[in-house]
Scaffold this active site. Structure first.
Site, PDB file in Angstrom:
ATOM      1  N   LEU A 162       0.816  -1.213   0.000  1.00  0.00           N
ATOM      2  CA  LEU A 162       0.000   0.000   0.000  1.00  0.00           C
ATOM      3  C   LEU A 162       0.851   1.265   0.000  1.00  0.00           C
ATOM      4  CD1 LEU A 162      -2.805  -1.042   2.510  1.00  0.00           C
ATOM      5  CD2 LEU A 162      -3.055  -0.707   0.041  1.00  0.00           C
ATOM      6  N   GLU A 163       1.956   1.238   0.730  1.00  0.00           N
ATOM      7  CA  GLU A 163       2.760   2.450   0.873  1.00  0.00           C
ATOM      8  C   GLU A 163       3.548   2.798  -0.389  1.00  0.00           C
ATOM      9  OE1 GLU A 163       2.773   4.703   3.115  1.00  0.00           O
ATOM     10  OE2 GLU A 163       1.534   3.749   4.644  1.00  0.00           O
ATOM     11  N   THR A 164       4.221   1.812  -0.975  1.00  0.00           N
ATOM     12  CA  THR A 164       5.110   2.134  -2.100  1.00  0.00           C
ATOM     13  C   THR A 164       5.070   1.108  -3.223  1.00  0.00           C
ATOM     14  OG1 THR A 164       7.001   0.962  -1.126  1.00  0.00           O
ATOM     15  CG2 THR A 164       6.732   3.316  -0.544  1.00  0.00           C
TER      16      THR A 164
END
Length: 269
Positions: free
Chosen positions: A125-127
């Site tokens: 989700l983050e990167t």
């Protein structure tokens, strides 16, 4: 600009420590604020060399201020937000990474109590599993937000910790590139979280959340443990572990998306 470093030995000799954060948007503008902040940073124990090397020549970034005031993504419904992020391709990639790093994730869970699917879901989700970490110079972004009066105390603290990361040798200023608000690495740690939770899990003497997969994944688990993660317990909405996600991101939409993504990965997609 060059800072008045002749003042810094006097601050150290007198044992000075900042009682207040540097005044946001002072009459002298950004340069006057940066000068005051530099002196505060040295009084906080950061080396004059790091302060000068890191802050000299900074200018504010107006694009960062614009992004700070227009965060529309979290206004989406959970269904909209999750559908755009838990894609078939990302699920396949997440499942493959769970297998690829099974031994590493097992060691991380043994030490920190956080299961692989949760860590990999956050990573994705983050990167997008480290593919999109951002290219903004973190020091410049943080200085821009620290000078701005909207959240100056928070971002002055983040900027001080960014300097501490440089001072202890984990990263150089040039390496500190990430998202627009100063988040760093493959799971997007703000500097204060980096200082508090980053771990050297590959044993090379540095906490590297950009290039070291062991450090990235273990530090993410350490973060969740630090906020009360309960080993062996569920993470679905309404549980104690779900409540830990609010410390990762204040948006309930994001929290629910982490939980759903992790559940799908744990179920074999």
């Amino acid at each position: 600009m060059r800072f008045s470093l002749k003042l810094i030995p006097l601050l150290i000799m007198c044992g000075a420590s900042p009682a207040l954060a540097a005044q946001c948007q002072p009459p002298g503008g950004f340069n006057a604020w940066l000068e005051a902040f530099a002196q505060e940073a040295v009084a906080s124990g950061i080396s004059p060399r790091t302060v000068s090397a890191t802050l000299t020549g900074l200018t504010p970034d107006q694009k960062v201020l614009s992004l700070d005031r227009n965060q529309k993504v979290f206004k989406q419904s959970f269904q909209q937000f999750a559908a755009n992020r838990i894609t078939a391709g990302r699920l396949r990639k997440g499942a493959a990474l769970l297998k690829q790093h099974a031994s590493l994730l097992a060691r991380i869970e043994q030490r920190f109590g956080v299961p692989g699917p949760v860590i990999v879901a956050i990573w994705g989700l983050e990167t997008d599993f480290g593919a999109v970490m951002g290219k903004q110079p973190a020091i410049r972004s943080l200085a821009t937000l620290a000078h701005d009066c909207r959240r100056t105390e928070m971002f002055q603290g983040q900027l001080l910790d960014a300097l501490r990361i440089v001072d202890r040798g984990d990263m150089t200023p040039a390496e500190m590139r990430g998202a627009w608000a100063g988040e760093l690495g493959q799971t997007q740690f703000l500097p204060t979280s980096y200082i508090r939770f980053a771990v050297d899990f590959d044993g090379n003497g540095r906490r590297d959340l950009i290039r070291s997969t062991p450090d990235v994944l273990a530090s993410t688990a350490n973060y969740l443990r630090g906020y009360g993660w309960r080993p062996g317990q569920p993470w679905t909405e309404g549980t104690a572990n779900f409540a830990v996600f609010q410390h990762w991101n204040r948006s309930q939409v994001y929290q629910k998306t982490i939980a759903l993504f992790a559940t799908k990965l744990a179920g074999g997609v």
